[in-house]
Design an enzyme around this catalytic site. Structure first.
Site, short mmCIF file in Angstrom:
data_model
loop_
_atom_site.label_atom_id
_atom_site.label_comp_id
_atom_site.label_asym_id
_atom_site.label_seq_id
_atom_site.Cartn_x
_atom_site.Cartn_y
_atom_site.Cartn_z
N ASP A 36 6.05 11.69 2.86
CA ASP A 36 4.89 10.97 3.40
C ASP A 36 4.16 11.90 4.37
O ASP A 36 4.63 13.01 4.65
CB ASP A 36 5.36 9.69 4.13
CG ASP A 36 4.32 8.57 4.06
OD1 ASP A 36 4.58 7.53 3.42
OD2 ASP A 36 3.23 8.72 4.67
N ASP A 59 1.62 16.42 2.56
CA ASP A 59 0.37 15.83 2.08
C ASP A 59 0.27 16.19 0.60
O ASP A 59 0.06 17.35 0.25
CB ASP A 59 -0.80 16.41 2.89
CG ASP A 59 -2.15 15.95 2.35
OD1 ASP A 59 -2.20 15.28 1.29
OD2 ASP A 59 -3.16 16.26 3.00
N ILE A 60 0.42 15.20 -0.24
CA ILE A 60 0.52 15.49 -1.69
C ILE A 60 -0.79 16.03 -2.27
O ILE A 60 -0.80 16.54 -3.39
CB ILE A 60 0.98 14.26 -2.50
CG1 ILE A 60 0.01 13.08 -2.32
CG2 ILE A 60 2.41 13.88 -2.15
CD1 ILE A 60 -0.01 12.13 -3.49
N ASN A 82 3.93 7.32 -5.57
CA ASN A 82 3.47 6.04 -5.02
C ASN A 82 2.36 6.21 -3.98
O ASN A 82 1.57 5.29 -3.77
CB ASN A 82 4.68 5.31 -4.42
CG ASN A 82 4.27 4.21 -3.47
OD1 ASN A 82 3.89 3.12 -3.91
ND2 ASN A 82 4.31 4.48 -2.17
N TYR A 146 -11.50 4.29 -6.27
CA TYR A 146 -10.09 3.91 -6.43
C TYR A 146 -9.77 3.57 -7.89
O TYR A 146 -8.77 4.05 -8.44
CB TYR A 146 -9.81 2.72 -5.52
CG TYR A 146 -8.39 2.22 -5.52
CD1 TYR A 146 -7.39 2.90 -4.81
CD2 TYR A 146 -8.04 1.05 -6.19
CE1 TYR A 146 -6.08 2.43 -4.80
CE2 TYR A 146 -6.74 0.57 -6.18
CZ TYR A 146 -5.76 1.27 -5.48
OH TYR A 146 -4.47 0.79 -5.47
N LYS A 150 -7.15 5.50 -10.38
CA LYS A 150 -5.98 4.85 -11.00
C LYS A 150 -6.09 4.87 -12.53
O LYS A 150 -5.07 4.92 -13.23
CB LYS A 150 -5.82 3.43 -10.46
CG LYS A 150 -5.48 3.38 -8.97
CD LYS A 150 -4.17 4.08 -8.63
CE LYS A 150 -3.71 3.84 -7.20
NZ LYS A 150 -2.42 4.43 -6.88
N1 LIG Z 1 -0.77 -3.18 -1.84
C1 LIG Z 1 -1.37 -3.50 -2.98
O1 LIG Z 1 -1.83 -4.63 -3.16
C2 LIG Z 1 -1.46 -2.48 -4.10
C3 LIG Z 1 -1.98 -2.91 -5.31
C4 LIG Z 1 -2.08 -2.01 -6.35
C5 LIG Z 1 -1.66 -0.70 -6.20
N2 LIG Z 1 -1.16 -0.29 -5.01
C6 LIG Z 1 -0.75 1.10 -4.91
O2 LIG Z 1 0.59 1.17 -4.44
C7 LIG Z 1 0.78 2.36 -3.69
C8 LIG Z 1 1.36 2.02 -2.33
O3 LIG Z 1 0.47 1.13 -1.68
P1 LIG Z 1 0.84 0.35 -0.35
O4 LIG Z 1 0.13 -0.94 -0.40
O5 LIG Z 1 2.29 0.40 -0.09
O6 LIG Z 1 0.06 1.30 0.70
P2 LIG Z 1 0.39 1.65 2.24
O7 LIG Z 1 -0.89 2.08 2.84
O8 LIG Z 1 1.13 0.50 2.85
O9 LIG Z 1 1.40 2.89 2.09
C9 LIG Z 1 0.98 4.09 1.51
C10 LIG Z 1 1.79 5.25 2.06
O10 LIG Z 1 1.28 6.46 1.48
C11 LIG Z 1 1.21 7.45 2.50
N3 LIG Z 1 0.21 8.48 2.18
C12 LIG Z 1 -1.14 8.36 2.22
N4 LIG Z 1 -1.72 9.52 1.93
C13 LIG Z 1 -0.72 10.41 1.67
C14 LIG Z 1 -0.71 11.77 1.31
N5 LIG Z 1 -1.84 12.49 1.16
N6 LIG Z 1 0.49 12.37 1.11
C15 LIG Z 1 1.65 11.68 1.28
N7 LIG Z 1 1.68 10.37 1.62
C16 LIG Z 1 0.50 9.73 1.82
C17 LIG Z 1 0.83 6.66 3.75
O11 LIG Z 1 1.12 7.36 4.96
C18 LIG Z 1 1.66 5.39 3.58
O12 LIG Z 1 2.92 5.50 4.19
C19 LIG Z 1 -0.60 3.04 -3.63
O13 LIG Z 1 -0.68 4.02 -4.64
C20 LIG Z 1 -1.56 1.91 -3.92
O14 LIG Z 1 -2.75 2.37 -4.49
C21 LIG Z 1 -1.05 -1.15 -3.94
#
Ligand SMILES: NC(=O)c1ccc[n+]([C@@H]2O[C@H](COP(=O)([O-])OP(=O)(O)OC[C@H]3O[C@@H](n4cnc5c(N)ncnc54)[C@H](O)[C@@H]3O)[C@@H](O)[C@H]2O)c1
Length: 242
Positions: A36, A59-60, A82, A146, A150
């Site tokens: 992360d 940072d990915i 993720n 976004y 995706k």
């Molecule tokens: N929450 C939802 O409703 C939802 C719905 C569909 C898809 N998603 C997808 O699920 C995944 C996780 O979402 P979430 O809701 O847990 O988000 P979140 O914001 O709660 O967590 C995301 C994590 O990714 C980390 N991150 C961000 N940029 C980064 C980078 N450049 N390198 C490494 N880490 C990084 C952040 O620090 C955070 O800890 C995402 O890909 C999101 O698009 C979420």
């Protein structure tokens, strides 16, 4: 870390869905590498999960950082991509910086991680990659950046399934819908309620619902499934939407 266990790397593991995946895979007796940019929460979670968890900052979206990350890893059985962000706006209000940042992390970052893992998994003739897409790839107003990122993740998943299948590597995507995480907790209560009422189930999903799907796709008993996108969205992707 116990090198006898299957090793899973999860990006964006410091909170939300990534944290739930890490907790679930630890229960399934994996050793987990938490990646992360949120060092505080990542380190805290790794400490809580114990000797089978390790946190690494990366940072990915940064190619050099991804190379450095993989130089620190000896072996990898499972990669869960993720990490992802949103920067929503209607297209005429969206800056090109917000477009680029979302594509850079959600799509290019996922691609960089897949490229590094694919070479390893091809050589070891074994591996699983699960990419977290989103139901939004089907189209969502205000998410031109976004949704496109995706859609790219879904397409990348399909291509890698074709390229890696002969090496025993299975690649799938999970497409969550509305899930209760720090990302969606930023929405106003009114907007959130409207979104929940538009769900066939009239509920939000929990991060654990996504983690269950990931655990299924990573399980060694799960074979012959590759290139697929599994929706975890309370049925929102089904139907004509009227
Ligand atoms: N929450 C939802 O409703 C939802 C719905 C569909 C898809 N998603 C997808 O699920 C995944 C996780 O979402 P979430 O809701 O847990 O988000 P979140 O914001 O709660 O967590 C995301 C994590 O990714 C980390 N991150 C961000 N940029 C980064 C980078 N450049 N390198 C490494 N880490 C990084 C952040 O620090 C955070 O800890 C995402 O890909 C999101 O698009 C979420």
């Amino acid at each position: 870390m116990n090198m006898q266990k299957r090793i899973a790397l999860i990006t964006g593991a410091a909170k939300g869905i990534g944290e739930a995946i890490a907790r679930r895979l630890i229960q399934e007796a994996y050793a987990v590498i938490l990646v992360d940019v949120d060092g505080e929460n990542g380190e805290k979670l790794a400490r809580e999960l114990g000797e089978n968890a390790r946190y690494i900052t990366c940072d990915i979206s940064n190619e050099a950082a991804v190379s450095t990350l993989f130089a620190k890893i000896d072996h990898l059985d499972v990669l869960v991509n993720n990490a992802g962000i949103i920067r929503d706006n209607l297209i005429w209000k969206m800056s090109s910086e917000d477009f680029d940042r979302v594509i850079d992390i959600n799509l290019k970052g996922t691609w960089l991680m897949c490229r590094a893992a694919a070479a390893r998994m091809r050589d070891q003739k074994n591996g699983r990659i699960v990419n977290i897409a989103s139901r939004a790839w089907l189209g969502n107003p205000g998410q031109s950046n976004y949704a496109a990122s995706k859609a790219g993740v879904v397409s990348l998943t399909r291509v890698l399934a074709l390229e890696l299948g002969r090496y025993g590597v299975l690649v799938n995507a999970v497409a969550p819908g509305l899930i209760d995480t720090p990302l969606t907790q930023k929405l106003s209560p009114e907007v959130l309620e409207k979104l929940i009422q538009a769900q066939p189930t009239r509920t939000m999903g929990q991060p654990e619902d996504v983690a269950n799907a990931v655990a299924f796709l990573c399980d060694e008993k799960t074979q012959f499934i590759t290139g697929q996108t599994l929706y975890v969205d309370g049925g929102k992707s089904v139907g004509a939407g009227i």
